[in-house]
Scaffold this motif. Structure first.
Motif, PDB file in Angstrom:
ATOM      1  N   ALA A 147     -14.091  -6.718  20.031  1.00  0.00           N
ATOM      2  CA  ALA A 147     -15.546  -6.824  20.158  1.00  0.00           C
ATOM      3  C   ALA A 147     -16.147  -5.561  20.764  1.00  0.00           C
ATOM      4  CB  ALA A 147     -15.901  -8.040  21.003  1.00  0.00           C
ATOM      5  N   GLU A 148     -15.459  -4.978  21.761  1.00  0.00           N
ATOM      6  CA  GLU A 148     -15.998  -3.782  22.414  1.00  0.00           C
ATOM      7  C   GLU A 148     -16.119  -2.623  21.432  1.00  0.00           C
ATOM      8  OE1 GLU A 148     -15.272  -1.101  26.442  1.00  0.00           O
ATOM      9  OE2 GLU A 148     -13.599  -2.231  25.572  1.00  0.00           O
ATOM     10  N   CYS A 150     -16.652  -2.843  18.184  1.00  0.00           N
ATOM     11  CA  CYS A 150     -17.791  -3.144  17.313  1.00  0.00           C
ATOM     12  C   CYS A 150     -19.111  -2.912  18.045  1.00  0.00           C
ATOM     13  CB  CYS A 150     -17.721  -4.590  16.832  1.00  0.00           C
ATOM     14  SG  CYS A 150     -16.209  -5.016  15.960  1.00  0.00           S
ATOM     15  N   GLU A 151     -19.159  -3.319  19.298  1.00  0.00           N
ATOM     16  CA  GLU A 151     -20.377  -3.132  20.093  1.00  0.00           C
ATOM     17  C   GLU A 151     -20.691  -1.650  20.260  1.00  0.00           C
ATOM     18  OE1 GLU A 151     -22.267  -4.749  24.310  1.00  0.00           O
ATOM     19  OE2 GLU A 151     -20.090  -4.746  24.003  1.00  0.00           O
ATOM     20  N   ASP A 152     -19.653  -0.837  20.495  1.00  0.00           N
ATOM     21  CA  ASP A 152     -19.846   0.602  20.636  1.00  0.00           C
ATOM     22  C   ASP A 152     -20.377   1.223  19.347  1.00  0.00           C
ATOM     23  OD1 ASP A 152     -19.076   0.666  23.269  1.00  0.00           O
ATOM     24  OD2 ASP A 152     -17.015   1.271  22.874  1.00  0.00           O
ATOM     25  N   ALA A 155     -24.057   0.375  18.942  1.00  0.00           N
ATOM     26  CA  ALA A 155     -24.926   1.074  19.890  1.00  0.00           C
ATOM     27  C   ALA A 155     -24.990   2.572  19.638  1.00  0.00           C
ATOM     28  CB  ALA A 155     -24.454   0.807  21.320  1.00  0.00           C
ATOM     29  N   PRO A 163     -29.119  -6.178  18.740  1.00  0.00           N
ATOM     30  CA  PRO A 163     -27.799  -6.754  18.986  1.00  0.00           C
ATOM     31  C   PRO A 163     -27.813  -8.271  18.800  1.00  0.00           C
ATOM     32  CG  PRO A 163     -28.433  -5.245  20.745  1.00  0.00           C
ATOM     33  CD  PRO A 163     -29.646  -5.459  19.904  1.00  0.00           C
ATOM     34  N   PRO A 167     -20.702  -9.057  18.484  1.00  0.00           N
ATOM     35  CA  PRO A 167     -20.811  -7.747  17.823  1.00  0.00           C
ATOM     36  C   PRO A 167     -20.242  -7.696  16.411  1.00  0.00           C
ATOM     37  CG  PRO A 167     -20.038  -7.492  20.075  1.00  0.00           C
ATOM     38  CD  PRO A 167     -19.997  -8.954  19.779  1.00  0.00           C
ATOM     39  N   THR A 170     -22.429  -9.259  13.801  1.00  0.00           N
ATOM     40  CA  THR A 170     -23.651  -8.452  13.699  1.00  0.00           C
ATOM     41  C   THR A 170     -23.399  -7.200  12.879  1.00  0.00           C
ATOM     42  OG1 THR A 170     -24.372  -9.249  15.878  1.00  0.00           O
ATOM     43  CG2 THR A 170     -25.452  -7.280  15.023  1.00  0.00           C
ATOM     44  N   GLU A 246     -32.600  -3.663  22.566  1.00  0.00           N
ATOM     45  CA  GLU A 246     -32.281  -5.082  22.683  1.00  0.00           C
ATOM     46  C   GLU A 246     -33.333  -5.965  22.018  1.00  0.00           C
ATOM     47  OE1 GLU A 246     -31.795  -5.499  26.894  1.00  0.00           O
ATOM     48  OE2 GLU A 246     -29.686  -4.823  26.850  1.00  0.00           O
TER      49      GLU A 246
END
Length: 355
Positions: A147-148, A150-152, A155, A163, A167, A170, A246
């Motif tokens: 997940a981290e 994908c989140e990076d 962003a 978001p 992640p 999304t 956000e």
């Protein structure tokens, strides 16, 4: 801010190759990769080609186009061999990212004609994650990256995408590969590296939401700052960028820029917009400098360049700025940059500039 790039490329490639090796004996030519028109084999080759291309752009410091070279697979190359090539090209991109100075930018067409090492790393990671998903779908394999990671990617490359609660779904939705409750299907998409605006002795580097989040939390945002920076206003502006991201209303060209001095690569201040232009084509600009960088003309130089860049756009008719009437240095910056005072009261003076 933690260094982002090489480690994440390694992580994405390792996860993808480990999964796909479990299905190397399947018919990749006869299986379609997810919603693509390509076969799984063609998609795997595409991953390797992109990783090599991004490494080449950074290593060669390409300025105006892609370096004209690519991969040719030997006759008889099997699926397992293709995965070996993906691993190899992943190592090449990792090395290019780790050995390229932070301030170097190289050509990439979308959307501002260049990217830095972090951008190429993020694009490489995105290619690996998304196309591994495509191949895994075609081969009936379960795949979900960290997940981290994908989140990076979201962003850094999808600053315009609000978001979601998770992640990975999304990211799949943002690239037309899945559905997200409450959001319409995506049929066309394109990622976005931050813009960079030349400004004489400076480069105005657009700040991605990931860097803005770090700045607003007290970090350096990935920049090396001059003494006394970042100043309070820069951190406040970073917080505004995070809130816009956000809320799903952030647009990179109307966000925050960090002023980077070309002679030594140090950040000396922040400048940017309070949001997208309104219905009348008005956009508000703000700025500040580290204390040690004041009195050298940096703010004027940067404001001239950013104003000229913004006023060439069709959706802008007026740039405005509001300063405290006791802040004489800031008033001088605006005047030297071509802004004209149009209103004032007991506390503030409003300035504007038109094309």
């Amino acid at each position: 801010m933690r260094t982002w790039g090489g480690e994440q490329v390694e992580q994405a490639v390792a996860g993808a190759v480990a999964l796909l090796r479990t299905a190397a004996d399947q018919d990749w030519d006869g299986a379609t990769a997810g919603r693509l028109e390509w076969s799984c084999r063609r998609t795997a080759e595409h991953i390797a080609s992109d990783l090599l291309a991004y490494a080449g752009q950074l290593a060669g410091r390409a300025r105006s186009a892609y370096v004209p070279f690519g991969i040719t697979f030997d006759e008889g190359t099997g699926n397992a061999d293709v995965l070996d090539v993906i691993e190899t090209t992943g190592v090449l991109l990792t090395a290019a990212v780790r050995t390229t100075p932070r301030e170097v930018r190289a050509f990439h067409p979308y959307p501002f004609r260049s990217a830095n090492r972090e951008g190429f790393a993020a694009m490489g990671v995105a290619e690996v994650l998304l196309h591994t998903h495509d191949i895994a779908t075609g081969l009936d394999l379960a795949y979900e990256p960290p997940a981290e990671l994908c989140e990076d990617v979201l962003a850094r490359l999808f600053p315009h995408v609000q978001p979601g609660s998770a992640p990975w779904p999304t990211l799949l939705w943002a690239t037309g590969r899945g559905d997200l409750p409450g959001r319409p299907p995506v049929t066309e998409w394109r990622w976005s590296n931050p813009p960079a605006v030349p400004a004489g002795r400076l480069i105005l580097e657009g700040v991605a939401p990931a860097a803005a989040r770090d700045l607003s939390a007290g970090g350096d945002g990935g920049f090396t700052w001059a003494e006394g920076g970042p100043y309070e206003g820069t951190r406040d502006a970073a917080g505004m960028t995070v809130k816009a991201y956000e809320a799903g209303v952030h647009r990179p060209e109307w966000g925050m820029f960090v002023l980077v001095r070309q002679e030594d690569g140090r950040a000396v201040g922040g400048m940017g917009f309070h949001g997208v232009p309104d219905e009348e084509g008005r956009a508000e600009v703000g700025y500040d400098l580290a204390v040690s960088a004041r009195g050298h003309g940096y703010a004027t130089e940067a404001l001239r360049a950013l104003s000229a860049w913004a006023l060439t756009r069709d959706d802008v008719r007026t740039l405005i700025a509001t300063v405290d009437r006791h802040n004489v240095p800031s008033q001088r910056v605006l005047t030297r940059a071509g802004f004209v005072a149009v209103r004032e009261d007991e506390e503030e003076i409003s300035y504007e500039i038109r094309p």
